[in-house]
Design an enzyme around this catalytic site. Structure first.
Site, PDB file in Angstrom:
ATOM      1  N   HIS A  11      39.784  47.827  35.827  1.00 16.82           N
ATOM      2  CA  HIS A  11      39.819  47.395  37.148  1.00 16.82           C
ATOM      3  C   HIS A  11      40.343  48.744  38.063  1.00 16.82           C
ATOM      4  CE1 HIS A  11      38.690  43.492  36.487  1.00 16.82           C
ATOM      5  NE2 HIS A  11      39.629  42.934  36.292  1.00 16.82           N
ATOM      6  N   HIS A  61      37.846  38.752  42.725  1.00 18.54           N
ATOM      7  CA  HIS A  61      38.365  38.149  41.511  1.00 18.54           C
ATOM      8  C   HIS A  61      39.284  37.161  41.713  1.00 18.54           C
ATOM      9  CE1 HIS A  61      40.827  38.407  37.701  1.00 18.54           C
ATOM     10  NE2 HIS A  61      39.821  39.504  37.375  1.00 18.54           N
ATOM     11  N   GLU A  85      33.483  36.772  38.863  1.00 15.26           N
ATOM     12  CA  GLU A  85      33.493  38.006  39.291  1.00 15.26           C
ATOM     13  C   GLU A  85      31.853  38.478  39.452  1.00 15.26           C
ATOM     14  OE1 GLU A  85      36.363  40.279  37.145  1.00 15.26           O
ATOM     15  OE2 GLU A  85      36.713  38.444  36.132  1.00 15.26           O
TER      16      GLU A  85
END
Length: 354
Positions: free
Chosen positions: A117, A188, A313
């Site tokens: 991420h 997310h 996601e």
């Protein structure tokens, strides 16, 4: 450290009037939240991480997403809950990737071996600025400096949250770069439609014929594999979790139709369903097996534990910078990367799209 502010303004501001002060970011900038609402749906958006903190349906007494009304948990175990993660969502194997004839050395913020991420200073742990806000929509912006997580830049990011006339929450993510780089933003949120803090009653349907098998580090091991005959076949509704089934933290391949909003999945419990459509070629589905918010309570007043929610996601595929056979996440100067995802919650009895 994040400085949190206790406020009684949340209830008074739940109809979209004004911003709600939550505290201060490490750089001293104010962290604020606001509500947007339309057609029976209300969403609470926070500047820290451009986070979807809360999502409500009229007549339902709980939030449909995991989160907290306060700021402090988002500096700890609720990091990434509802945030816009990036600049490269998901994992990059070996925390390195080739770009322009050289190999980038990236931050290995997951187990010392992968970038996850966008690293420890990515978009989910930055305080975005409110660029515009109204009763039904808001837009946030963020400037990421050159070298964030080892990635070239600088990057200009925008996130627009809006609720349409049918009560669907649309999230439009955009990115521009001052140098060739990689970019793969993703929302997310963890979804728990019945407010139970478990996924036990949740059924899932995914519009994917293939998925990406992964290794022990959750890195895809090759080309897409058919879902038929596997634990990953959600072409018809089936329970998210079943006894003895393998954990879910996988990318489902939605097909290649750049820029076109198309159905991705449907999550449902008795009385409530959620339909997700996206322009992205992949949907990462994570069953929340690692969730543990410690002493911090969530919306229902108790901490979240393993499998308290399901992360859906929409994004490009994991490790794409190292896989020229995957949809590209390369972003060049002068280009704008756009991603649109539409989350449509409904109560039972409401018509559903085909």
């Amino acid at each position: 450290m994040i400085s949190a502010t206790h406020t009684a303004l949340e209830t008074a501001s739940s109809n979209g009037a004004g911003t709600i002060p939550l505290g201060r970011a490490p750089d001293g900038s104010p962290v604020e939240a606001l509500w947007i609402a339309r057609a029976g749906t209300r969403a609470r958006i926070m500047t820290w991480g451009a986070t979807l903190m809360d999502l409500r349906l009229d007549g339902i007494g709980h939030s449909l997403v995991l989160g907290s009304p306060g700021l402090a948990p988002y500096a700890g175990p609720m990091r990434d809950f509802g945030a816009v993660v990036g600049p490269v969502a998901n994992r990059i194997a070996g925390a390195s990737a080739p770009l322009g004839g050289r190999r980038l050395r990236l931050e290995a913020n997951e187990a010392g071996r992968t970038m996850l991420h966008g690293g420890s200073a990515g978009s989910s742990v930055r305080n975005w600025r409110i660029e515009s806000a109204g009763a039904t929509a808001c837009r946030l912006g963020l400037s990421l400096p050159e070298g964030t997580g080892g990635l070239p830049g600088p990057l200009t990011l925008r996130a627009r949250y809006s609720i349409d006339g049918e009560g669907a929450l649309e999230i439009l993510l955009e990115a521009e770069s001052g140098a060739p780089t990689f970019c793969n933003l993703a929302p997310h949120s963890y979804w728990c439609l019945d407010g139970s803090g478990t996924l036990d009653a949740h059924m899932l349907e995914i519009a994917a014929e293939a998925y990406l098998p992964v290794d022990a580090a959750l890195i895809p091991v090759g080309a897409p594999a058919p879902v038929a005959g596997t634990r990953f076949d959600f072409r018809r509704p089936r329970p998210v979790r079943t006894p003895g089934a393998a954990p879910l933290d996988h990318n489902f391949c939605l097909g290649d139709a750049p820029g076109r909003l198309r159905p991705a999945c449907r999550l449902s419990v008795p009385g409530i369903s959620l339909d997700l459509s996206t322009t992205e070629p992949g949907l990462q589905v994570y069953d929340g097996g690692g969730i543990d918010t410690g002493p911090f309570p969530g919306h229902q007043g108790h901490p979240y534990r393993a499998h308290a929610g399901l992360a859906l996601e929409p994004q490009h595929w994991p490790n794409a910078p190292n896989r020229p056979d995957y949809p590209s996440v390369l972003l060049r100067p002068g280009e704008t990367r756009r991603q649109l995802s539409r989350f449509h919650p409904r109560r039972s009895g409401a018509p559903r799209p085909e």
